[in-house]
Design a protein around this motif. Structure first.
Motif, mmCIF file in Angstrom:
data_model
loop_
_atom_site.group_PDB
_atom_site.id
_atom_site.type_symbol
_atom_site.label_atom_id
_atom_site.label_comp_id
_atom_site.label_asym_id
_atom_site.label_seq_id
_atom_site.Cartn_x
_atom_site.Cartn_y
_atom_site.Cartn_z
ATOM 1 N N ARG A 247 55.069 22.062 100.140
ATOM 2 C CA ARG A 247 54.195 20.898 100.293
ATOM 3 C C ARG A 247 53.336 20.630 99.062
ATOM 4 O O ARG A 247 52.591 19.652 99.033
ATOM 5 N N SER A 248 53.378 21.527 98.083
ATOM 6 C CA SER A 248 52.500 21.365 96.927
ATOM 7 C C SER A 248 53.134 21.968 95.684
ATOM 8 O O SER A 248 53.949 22.895 95.776
ATOM 9 N N ASP A 249 52.748 21.432 94.532
ATOM 10 C CA ASP A 249 53.247 21.913 93.246
ATOM 11 C C ASP A 249 52.087 22.435 92.414
ATOM 12 O O ASP A 249 51.105 21.726 92.204
ATOM 13 N N CYS A 250 52.226 23.665 91.939
ATOM 14 C CA CYS A 250 51.281 24.190 90.941
ATOM 15 C C CYS A 250 51.917 23.965 89.577
ATOM 16 O O CYS A 250 53.057 24.391 89.339
ATOM 17 N N LEU A 251 51.212 23.289 88.696
ATOM 18 C CA LEU A 251 51.784 22.898 87.408
ATOM 19 C C LEU A 251 51.134 23.645 86.255
ATOM 20 O O LEU A 251 49.931 23.928 86.285
ATOM 21 N N LEU A 252 51.955 23.960 85.274
ATOM 22 C CA LEU A 252 51.476 24.533 84.017
ATOM 23 C C LEU A 252 52.173 23.801 82.878
ATOM 24 O O LEU A 252 53.175 23.110 83.094
ATOM 25 N N SER A 253 51.668 23.965 81.665
ATOM 26 C CA SER A 253 52.327 23.330 80.531
ATOM 27 C C SER A 253 53.699 23.956 80.323
ATOM 28 O O SER A 253 53.960 25.095 80.718
ATOM 29 N N PHE A 254 54.580 23.204 79.692
ATOM 30 C CA PHE A 254 55.962 23.653 79.502
ATOM 31 C C PHE A 254 56.025 24.989 78.748
ATOM 32 O O PHE A 254 56.881 25.826 79.009
ATOM 33 N N ALA A 255 55.071 25.183 77.818
ATOM 34 C CA ALA A 255 55.083 26.395 76.987
ATOM 35 C C ALA A 255 54.241 27.525 77.568
ATOM 36 O O ALA A 255 54.031 28.543 76.902
ATOM 37 N N SER A 256 53.767 27.377 78.807
ATOM 38 C CA SER A 256 52.896 28.407 79.393
ATOM 39 C C SER A 256 53.535 29.805 79.472
ATOM 40 O O SER A 256 52.814 30.801 79.396
ATOM 41 N N PRO A 257 54.881 29.944 79.628
ATOM 42 C CA PRO A 257 55.448 31.304 79.658
ATOM 43 C C PRO A 257 55.165 32.120 78.397
ATOM 44 O O PRO A 257 55.095 33.349 78.456
ATOM 45 N N VAL A 258 55.001 31.455 77.236
ATOM 46 C CA VAL A 258 54.674 32.197 76.006
ATOM 47 C C VAL A 258 53.178 32.125 75.714
ATOM 48 O O VAL A 258 52.737 32.500 74.628
ATOM 49 N N GLY A 259 52.403 31.639 76.684
ATOM 50 C CA GLY A 259 50.959 31.600 76.533
ATOM 51 C C GLY A 259 50.309 32.716 77.310
ATOM 52 O O GLY A 259 50.626 33.899 77.121
ATOM 53 N N LEU A 260 49.422 32.355 78.236
ATOM 54 C CA LEU A 260 48.677 33.367 78.997
ATOM 55 C C LEU A 260 49.557 34.167 79.947
ATOM 56 O O LEU A 260 49.167 35.258 80.375
ATOM 57 N N LEU A 261 50.734 33.652 80.282
ATOM 58 C CA LEU A 261 51.609 34.380 81.211
ATOM 59 C C LEU A 261 52.369 35.512 80.531
ATOM 60 O O LEU A 261 52.963 36.350 81.211
ATOM 61 N N LEU A 262 52.372 35.536 79.199
ATOM 62 C CA LEU A 262 52.997 36.644 78.456
ATOM 63 C C LEU A 262 51.922 37.687 78.186
ATOM 64 O O LEU A 262 51.094 37.546 77.296
ATOM 65 N N ASN A 263 51.945 38.748 78.968
ATOM 66 C CA ASN A 263 50.825 39.702 78.987
ATOM 67 C C ASN A 263 50.992 40.785 77.924
ATOM 68 O O ASN A 263 51.307 41.942 78.219
ATOM 69 N N CYS A 264 50.796 40.410 76.675
ATOM 70 C CA CYS A 264 50.792 41.380 75.574
ATOM 71 C C CYS A 264 50.084 40.729 74.393
ATOM 72 O O CYS A 264 49.840 39.512 74.383
ATOM 73 N N ASN A 265 49.756 41.517 73.377
ATOM 74 C CA ASN A 265 49.168 40.961 72.167
ATOM 75 C C ASN A 265 50.210 40.085 71.481
ATOM 76 O O ASN A 265 51.279 40.575 71.085
ATOM 77 N N HIS A 266 49.926 38.802 71.365
ATOM 78 C CA HIS A 266 50.883 37.930 70.687
ATOM 79 C C HIS A 266 50.194 36.691 70.145
ATOM 80 O O HIS A 266 49.053 36.373 70.502
ATOM 81 N N MET A 267 50.914 36.024 69.279
ATOM 82 C CA MET A 267 50.436 34.798 68.666
ATOM 83 C C MET A 267 51.553 33.777 68.762
ATOM 84 O O MET A 267 52.710 34.077 68.480
ATOM 85 N N TYR A 268 51.193 32.568 69.207
ATOM 86 C CA TYR A 268 52.189 31.509 69.347
ATOM 87 C C TYR A 268 51.871 30.432 68.320
ATOM 88 O O TYR A 268 50.833 29.777 68.384
ATOM 89 N N ASN A 269 52.774 30.278 67.328
ATOM 90 C CA ASN A 269 52.597 29.299 66.259
ATOM 91 C C ASN A 269 53.432 28.063 66.542
ATOM 92 O O ASN A 269 54.631 28.168 66.844
ATOM 93 N N GLN A 270 52.797 26.904 66.435
ATOM 94 C CA GLN A 270 53.479 25.629 66.663
ATOM 95 C C GLN A 270 53.284 24.761 65.415
ATOM 96 O O GLN A 270 52.156 24.455 65.046
ATOM 97 N N TYR A 271 54.410 24.393 64.781
ATOM 98 C CA TYR A 271 54.360 23.611 63.543
ATOM 99 C C TYR A 271 55.026 22.255 63.753
ATOM 100 O O TYR A 271 56.122 22.160 64.324
ATOM 101 N N LEU A 272 54.377 21.207 63.261
ATOM 102 C CA LEU A 272 54.982 19.882 63.164
ATOM 103 C C LEU A 272 54.894 19.451 61.701
ATOM 104 O O LEU A 272 53.803 19.415 61.122
#
Length: 835
Positions: A247-272
């Protein structure tokens, strides 16, 4: 002896020249503006809001000139919670809460944005032209000063567009924040040490193909640098299944799996990389012609030709801007045995985005080097792929972890994802910001949902911050906390009134300390008498209301003139004798006001009547200075006469506090007792309380557990819900089929509905907590965890056996509840360790 090692100094290879006017200047004459970025909190963004954020990024990037690089860098660092135990006036339970979370590990998020102006030649450079591969770096001059001015103007416009969106906030970084000071490390130092801690010293950097290491930290890099690695479709957001229902949708950004949901020390670089779009398209036109001429020799050429033509058709049909993009996840650990697990976790996170995980070893060193803030111009062009701005922006992370409120007042809750304590203000700051217009709260939670734990936790923290708290309870939910406060203050606070036939609660509605009967006092008296006189289904006529009002005013004037002691008995006698004569003189008809009926109905409360003790007390309740008061009226909750009257008596106590305690926070929390005073005749009283308490720096809180009570009662909606800007809901899944009615009654949006229905769906089994949804003014809402220490649990528990254990041990310790809780807590910890 000649040094034959391949080692070089950081100084000789360092690509940056200076920081001027808060901009980073590289040795290749690139100019970079740095921003701190504040994103929305996790699980608080709806579909339309994700689209609005995506649109804001798109509009902002369109303003930037050609040969600009947009580099968004998200840090996710494992940190441990450091408790605040320095406050001298910190209570026993506050200390136990802080100690409970001591060293609690959580993933902290820091987000930065770097906008770099470079040159056409630099944008085309490959990895073998990186500053890492050059022997000597000779600084270049910035030849086109006008171009730099135009670039800075475009960046200002970029910043304004993003900040005006209302969802993301950019703040320019200062020179000290970039380079650091004697007492605080700067951004560059933090990147080169992979540490946000102050005082972290620079260590050896080993940038090789087989292994990348900074000090003891070994680095693994996964890249998205080829269209073959990307998913077939992208969007600004995706459904998070763990917190979604049918009955309901919980939404996250498309890139959330490599954000707060990836539970380790990491850095996510995005270049345009914003090239000249027309040049890019011209190059593709030429390539398409070549592929067409070679198509008969290879099917691959024919397929490539079709893909290029599709790209060109999209660009020309919709006026899209051709750019290049690259994304990489850099994770690290100081434990070599964990490196394989890091690679697996990162690869799995990318797979959740339907991307093909590619562990990059070839260009790892140059990718790390290009990631230095201000050095995006060194990025190897062969690691990027051609796309358009809109799809590339879908790979931007869109949320951050829960943030502490800047307000000094508030309550401590916990982050639902990591369990880190969060300081949350749901009263003062939202009022100042205009999010809410009153501090009133409506709490709905079925039995067993953790409602009493949350309310205990909240009122305890309000009390410790100086508030006067009055609780109307029907189930001894606050007995433990009340006894603890009573013992701590030696009886000054923690007053517990439990109604019984031997010790009934009584008061005098006509008594005032200062002899002043203002409008509020008069209305309170009229409401009380009206409740005694009329049944719930018997609304008074207008003539009856006028007659009652005149009777109350006449008796008050009699008190002032004759200096007699006021009481209900005196009022009854005044109506029986003097007021009857006045009505006869005015020739008031019996059908307009039946005085005989009025006196007959009120006779049980007059001297000699069954309830004559209720309204004729000669001992005034001296509760003005008592800061924590509990009225326990469970014994009469089903009594049709006593229950509403006693509840009104209690209300009168609070209204007296409300009127007389200037500048002091007041709080009244009414449990199931609200049902007795939300009848037809009492609706105005409740509405009056909920509307008026705001003006006296107070808040009224109503707690209920029965959904049918709110669905079927228009009084609740009109009097309580409409005047409660803060709504607090606990686990509602057992009411899933009824929730559409609840949503309509409470005026919840679809986003808020999704948040409420996600409560307790993905709780961490290693932690003991219940989740709670808090909504403010229909615009700000989130789900938090109510997690407490062992000591708080024992103080808040409503389990009969556990309460008895605490109270029995306290009686053995001369009534010392605090000491009893400490002993039982230690016993519980010991038992858990043995098990």
């Amino acid at each position: 002896m000649r040094n034959t090692s391949k080692a070089a100094t950081l100084e000789s290879k360092f690509p940056l020249l200076a920081v001027e006017d808060h901009c980073i200047i590289s040795k290749d004459a690139d100019v970079t503006v740095c921003f701190k970025v504040r994103l929305p909190e996790l699980f608080t963004v709806a579909s339309a809001e994700y689209d609005a954020i995506h649109s804001a990024w798109f509009k902002a990037i369109k303003t930037l000139p050609d040969y600009t690089i947009v580099h968004k860098q998200d840090w996710f660092i494992k940190e441990n919670y450091a408790p605040d135990l320095s406050a001298e006036d910190q209570s026993f339970l506050s200390k136990s809460f802080e100690t409970h979370f001591n060293e609690r590990a959580f993933l902290n998020h820091y987000c930065h944005l770097f906008i770099t102006q470079t040159s056409k030649e630099r944008m085309k450079m490959q990895s073998n032209f990186s500053s890492l591969c050059r022997g000597i770096l000779i600084p270049r001059d910035i030849r086109d000063k006008e171009a730099v001015i135009r670039f800075m103007e475009a960046v200002d416009q970029f910043e304004r567009i993003i900040n005006d969106s209302g969802y993301i906030h950019l703040e320019k970084m200062t020179a000290d924040e970039i380079t650091g000071t004697q007492h605080q490390s700067g951004l560059l130092e933090q990147y080169l040490t992979l540490s946000r801690e102050s005082g972290a010293s620079l260590q050896d950097l080993q940038l090789g193909a087989e292994e990348m290491r900074i000090g003891n930290n070994r680095i693994s890099i996964h890249t998205l640098s080829d269209t073959d690695d990307l998913p077939g479709t992208v969007s600004s957001h995706s459904r998070y299944e763990k917190l979604s229902t049918d009955r309901s949708d919980c939404l996250l950004s498309f890139a959330s799996p490599v954000g707060l949901l990836l539970n380790c020390n990491h850095m996510y670089n995005q270049y345009l990389f914003i090239d000249n779009s027309n040049e890019n398209l011209s190059k593709f036109e030429k390539s398409a012609r070549n592929m067409h001429s070679l198509a008969r020799y290879s099917r691959a050429n024919q397929i490539n030709k079709e893909w290029i033509e599709k790209y060109l058709n999209e660009a020309h049909s919709f006026g899209l801007q051709s750019i290049r993009a690259h994304f990489n996840v850099m994770s690290w650990s100081d434990d070599p045995t964990q490196l394989k697990q890091l690679k697996n976790d990162t690869g799995s996170a990318l797979a959740l985005m339907e991307c093909k995980p590619r562990h990059n070893t070839t260009d790892a060193a140059t990718l790390y080097w290009a990631g230095i803030p201000g050095n995006a111009g060194d990025f190897p062009s062969e690691e990027s792929f051609y796309t358009f701005i809109e799809p590339a922006l879908c790979f931007f992370t869109g949320e951050t972890n829960y943030q502490n409120s800047p307000s000094p007042f508030g309550i401590k809750m916990a982050d639902r994802l990591t369990g880190k304590p969060i300081h949350l203000d749901i009263s003062d700051l939202p009022m100042k910001q205009g999010i809410i217009t009153n501090r009133n709260k409506f709490i709905l939670g079925p039995s067993g949902s953790g409602k009493s734990f949350f309310t205990n936790h909240m009122v305890r923290q309000y009390y410790e911050q100086g508030a006067h708290v009055l609780l109307v309870d029907t189930g001894n939910s606050y007995q433990g906390l009340c006894e603890l406060i009573k013992g701590k203050t030696k009886g000054e606070d923690g007053v517990d009134f439990t109604y019984s036939e031997d010790h009934p609660i009584a008061f005098n509605p006509f008594y005032t300390d200062d002899g002043v009967f203002d409008i509020e006092k008069r209305e309170s008296i009229k409401t009380l008498i009206l409740t005694l006189w009329k049944r719930d289904d018997e609304p008074p006529a207008r003539s009856e209301e006028v007659a009652l009002s005149n009777a109350v005013s006449g008796y008050i004037e009699r008190i002032k003139l004759s200096n007699t002691y006021p009481s209900f008995n005196g009022f009854y006698e005044y109506v029986r004798d003097d007021y009857r004569k006045i009505l006869n003189e005015k020739q008031v008809r019996e059908k307009d006001f039946d005085i005989a009926n009025f006196l007959n109905v009120l006779e049980p409360y007059y001297k000699g009547g069954e309830y004559d003790y209720l309204l004729n007390s000669d001992k005034q309740l001296d509760l003005l200075s008592k800061r924590f008061i509990v009225f326990e009226i469970d014994a009469i909750k089903d009594h049709k006469i006593l229950f509403p009257i006693v509840t009104i008596i209690i209300m009168e106590v609070f209204i007296n506090k409300m009127r007389r305690l200037k500048g002091i926070r007041k709080l009244i929390l009414i449990e199931e007792a609200w049902k007795a005073i939300a009848k037809e005749g009492m609706a105005e009283y409740i509405k009056y309380l909920f509307k008026t308490v705001r003006k006296f720096f107070g808040e009224a809180i109503v707690v209920t557990q029965e959904v049918d009570d709110i669905i079927q009662s228009p009084i609740v909606k009109e009097s309580i819900i409409n005047n409660s800007d803060c709504k607090i809901l606990l686990d509602q899944r057992k009411y899933m089929n009824k929730f559409d009615d609840i949503q309509a009654m409470l005026g919840l949006t679809d986003k808020e509905k999704s948040q409420v229905l996600s409560i307790n769906m993905n709780n961490d089994p290693k932690r003991l907590y219940k989740e709670v949804w808090i909504g403010l003014g229909g615009t700000h809402s989130a789900v938090y965890a109510t997690e407490v220490s062992n000591e708080e649990y024992l103080a808040y528990t409503t389990e009969e056996t556990e309460k008895m254990e605490v109270m029995n041990l306290a009686s053995e310790l001369d009534g010392n509840v605090e000491q009893a809780i400490k002993r039982l807590s230690l016993k519980k910890i010991k038992t858990n360790k043995e098990n």
